[in-house]
Write an enzyme that holds these catalytic residues in place. Structure first.
Site, PDB file in Angstrom:
ATOM      1  N   TYR A 188       0.849  -1.189   0.000  1.00 12.57           N
ATOM      2  CA  TYR A 188       0.000   0.000   0.000  1.00 12.57           C
ATOM      3  C   TYR A 188       0.883   1.237   0.000  1.00 12.57           C
ATOM      4  O   TYR A 188       1.825   1.327   0.788  1.00 12.57           O
ATOM      5  CB  TYR A 188      -0.896  -0.002   1.242  1.00 12.57           C
ATOM      6  CG  TYR A 188      -1.847   1.177   1.330  1.00 12.57           C
ATOM      7  CD1 TYR A 188      -2.895   1.311   0.429  1.00 12.57           C
ATOM      8  CD2 TYR A 188      -1.691   2.151   2.313  1.00 12.57           C
ATOM      9  CE1 TYR A 188      -3.770   2.387   0.512  1.00 12.57           C
ATOM     10  CE2 TYR A 188      -2.572   3.231   2.405  1.00 12.57           C
ATOM     11  CZ  TYR A 188      -3.608   3.348   1.504  1.00 12.57           C
ATOM     12  OH  TYR A 188      -4.472   4.413   1.582  1.00 12.57           O
ATOM     13  N   ASP A 207       9.181   2.738   0.149  1.00 15.36           N
ATOM     14  CA  ASP A 207       8.106   3.374   0.892  1.00 15.36           C
ATOM     15  C   ASP A 207       8.287   2.992   2.353  1.00 15.36           C
ATOM     16  O   ASP A 207       7.919   1.900   2.776  1.00 15.36           O
ATOM     17  CB  ASP A 207       6.746   2.902   0.354  1.00 15.36           C
ATOM     18  CG  ASP A 207       5.579   3.505   1.139  1.00 15.36           C
ATOM     19  OD1 ASP A 207       5.831   4.157   2.179  1.00 15.36           O
ATOM     20  OD2 ASP A 207       4.429   3.322   0.714  1.00 15.36           O
ATOM     21  N   LYS A 218       3.675   8.748   9.093  1.00 22.09           N
ATOM     22  CA  LYS A 218       3.495   8.099  10.403  1.00 22.09           C
ATOM     23  C   LYS A 218       4.497   8.608  11.467  1.00 22.09           C
ATOM     24  O   LYS A 218       4.353   9.732  11.913  1.00 22.09           O
ATOM     25  CB  LYS A 218       3.477   6.592  10.223  1.00 22.09           C
ATOM     26  CG  LYS A 218       2.304   6.233   9.267  1.00 22.09           C
ATOM     27  CD  LYS A 218       1.934   4.792   9.118  1.00 22.09           C
ATOM     28  CE  LYS A 218       0.623   4.710   8.342  1.00 22.09           C
ATOM     29  NZ  LYS A 218       0.639   3.942   7.127  1.00 22.09           N
TER      30      LYS A 218
HETATM   31  C1  LIG Z   1       0.014   4.433   5.743  1.00 23.62           C
HETATM   32  C2  LIG Z   1       0.818   4.203   4.548  1.00 23.62           C
HETATM   33  C3  LIG Z   1       0.784   5.067   3.449  1.00 23.62           C
HETATM   34  C4  LIG Z   1      -0.189   6.184   3.335  1.00 23.62           C
HETATM   35  O1  LIG Z   1      -0.004   7.154   4.313  1.00 23.62           O
HETATM   36  P1  LIG Z   1      -1.240   8.118   4.689  1.00 23.62           P
HETATM   37  O2  LIG Z   1      -0.631   9.084   5.669  1.00 23.62           O
HETATM   38  O3  LIG Z   1      -2.298   7.253   5.254  1.00 23.62           O
HETATM   39  O4  LIG Z   1      -1.667   8.783   3.440  1.00 23.62           O
HETATM   40  C5  LIG Z   1       1.660   4.848   2.417  1.00 23.62           C
HETATM   41  N1  LIG Z   1       2.536   3.819   2.449  1.00 23.62           N
HETATM   42  C6  LIG Z   1       2.589   2.970   3.474  1.00 23.62           C
HETATM   43  C7  LIG Z   1       3.597   1.865   3.466  1.00 23.62           C
HETATM   44  C8  LIG Z   1       1.718   3.105   4.541  1.00 23.62           C
HETATM   45  O5  LIG Z   1       1.748   2.229   5.532  1.00 23.62           O
END
Ligand SMILES: *Cc1c(COP(=O)(O)O)cnc(C)c1O
Length: 429
Positions: free
Chosen positions: A145, A240, A268
């Site tokens: 994701y 990511d 995060k």
């Molecule tokens: C949470 C997450 C996102 C998206 O971040 P948001 O602040 O929710 O837009 C992207 N990549 C990874 C790996 C994530 O866990």
């Protein structure tokens, strides 16, 4: 027996004015059934709901609250900043301070741009990689994701796996064409995709440790292989690290696993619980970004002083107390190790995946190494497991496709209580 009347009533009220009653879908408990709890507050390792129930928190707001909720130093930073105004749209020194600190903590990144979410970070990183390489296509892995930008809402098509199709209405077929899909941990497939699309692939984007299909570790050599393929084909390797950044180590997965990306996205933990994302790369790449270069990217609230204060305070704490990482690892390992004999005694099929303070339990007998194997987990067992734990005051992620995130406020006593709840819950599976 826990009562949830107030949460239920609030959920019903919310549903009238907010689609599904929530501002982000997984909060609605659709994967596990039942009614989501509504919180009044959180402190340290605990969540407190509207019905007066207390829970030990294993999601940490999906990762950010690595030091526990309402850490006094983070809260003080926000409070003292708030008195000075909450947004200017004009630079502050704070932005340079957090940029310096973040870059000093992570390997081989020279410049960083702050945005407001992980979604924005990943979306911008891909645009920049495309601008930098002059190519259109990207490779992403099924089950990873990267936020909800169109380019990432792609699933395997019905034919060849590598041709993506939109997995949400509203994403165009045109967009889907530029996102090529591969199986996580399948290097051969990535090699084939490169060969089938010569000089067309701008970037690979990957969660170096996947946390959005449960917690899935990269196989030995997988990330190294992606690194070599990107070098060979002139593509940008994007890690990511929105989940793993400043969590698996101060330098994230890059440091922990010893593989260097060309570009890294954050979110995060970097925001200390306020809405922050960021992307970083070496200067040669970042020079393509506006206002220096031609690739456009902007944000009215980007670098917002409140958010930067919270992020800076939390990163400073992590930098000053690197033992947090060993302590988090030990706590998570303890939980993991103690769950094993309980599961064995129950005789239920399971897999536990873990790295550092990320972990997930899957009710299946085959190893969980990618999206397809994660999807084999028994969801009926997972639902009972989730609700059994909830009823005993333990808040786990409300979906089998999410990772647990431990926070450092969790005590040995909390772990014992969690294991006791786990043992009781297992008897009912
Ligand atoms: C949470 C997450 C996102 C998206 O971040 P948001 O602040 O929710 O837009 C992207 N990549 C990874 C790996 C994530 O866990």
């Amino acid at each position: 027996m826990m009562q949830y009347q107030r949460s239920s009533a609030l959920f019903n009220e919310a549903k009238k004015v907010i689609p599904g009653g929530v501002n982000s879908p997984v909060r609605a408990f659709k994967a596990v059934g039942g009614t989501p709890i509504f919180l009044t507050h959180a402190k340290g390792a605990y969540l407190y709901d509207e019905d007066g129930n207390r829970y030990i928190d294993y999601i940490a707001s999906w990762g950010p609250m690595i030091l526990g909720h309402a850490h006094p130093k983070v809260i003080d930073a926000i409070k003292s900043r708030a008195d000075k105004g909450t947004s200017y749209g004009i630079p502050t020194e704070l932005e340079t301070q957090i940029a310096h600190l973040a870059l000093s903590m992570v390997p081989n990144m020279e410049q960083i741009r702050f945005v407001n979410s992980g979604t924005e970070a990943c979306m911008s990183a891909v645009r920049l990689a495309r601008g930098f390489t002059g190519r259109d296509k990207i490779i992403k892995f099924a089950g990873c994701y990267h936020g909800h930008a169109d380019a990432f809402l792609i699933q395997a098509g019905s034919g060849a796996v590598t041709f993506g199709s939109p997995n949400s209405p509203g994403v165009t077929a045109g967009t889907a064409q530029d996102t090529l899909l591969a199986r996580y941990n399948d290097l051969d497939q990535v090699t084939d995709i490169f060969e089938a699309n010569p000089e067309q692939i701008a970037a690979i984007i990957v969660e170096p440790v996947a946390g959005n299909m449960g917690c899935i570790l990269p196989d030995e050599g997988f990330l190294e292989g992606l690194r070599s393929l990107c070098d060979l084909h002139g593509a940008v390797l994007i890690f990511d690290e929105v989940m793993t950044g400043f969590r698996l180590a101060a330098g994230g997965a890059q440091e922990r696993l010893g593989v260097r990306a060309d570009m890294v996205t954050y979110g995060k933990v970097i925001g200390g619980g306020l809405p922050v994302g960021a992307f970083a790369a070496r200067k040669e790449i970042m020079d393509f970004l506006a206002p220096v270069g031609p690739v456009y990217q902007a944000g009215t609230l980007s670098g917002n002083p409140l958010a930067m204060s919270a992020g800076l305070a939390q990163l400073q704490l992590l930098q000053q107390h690197p033992q947090v990482y060993t302590s988090l690892d030990k706590k998570t390992e303890y939980l993991h190790q103690e769950m094993i004999p309980l599961l064995d005694r129950k005789g239920i099929a399971y897999q536990i995946n873990r790295l550092g303070s990320m972990m997930s339990a899957h009710f299946t007998d085959s190893p969980v190494v990618d999206f397809a194997s994660a999807a084999k987990g028994n969801n009926e067992s997972f639902k009972k497991y989730f609700h059994g734990m909830l009823a005993q005051g333990v808040y786990l992620p409300p979906s089998a496709f999410e990772s647990y995130f431990l926070n450092d406020a969790i005590t040995q006593k909390d772990l014992e209580q969690t294991l006791e709840a786990f043992s009781k819950t297992l008897t009912r599976l």
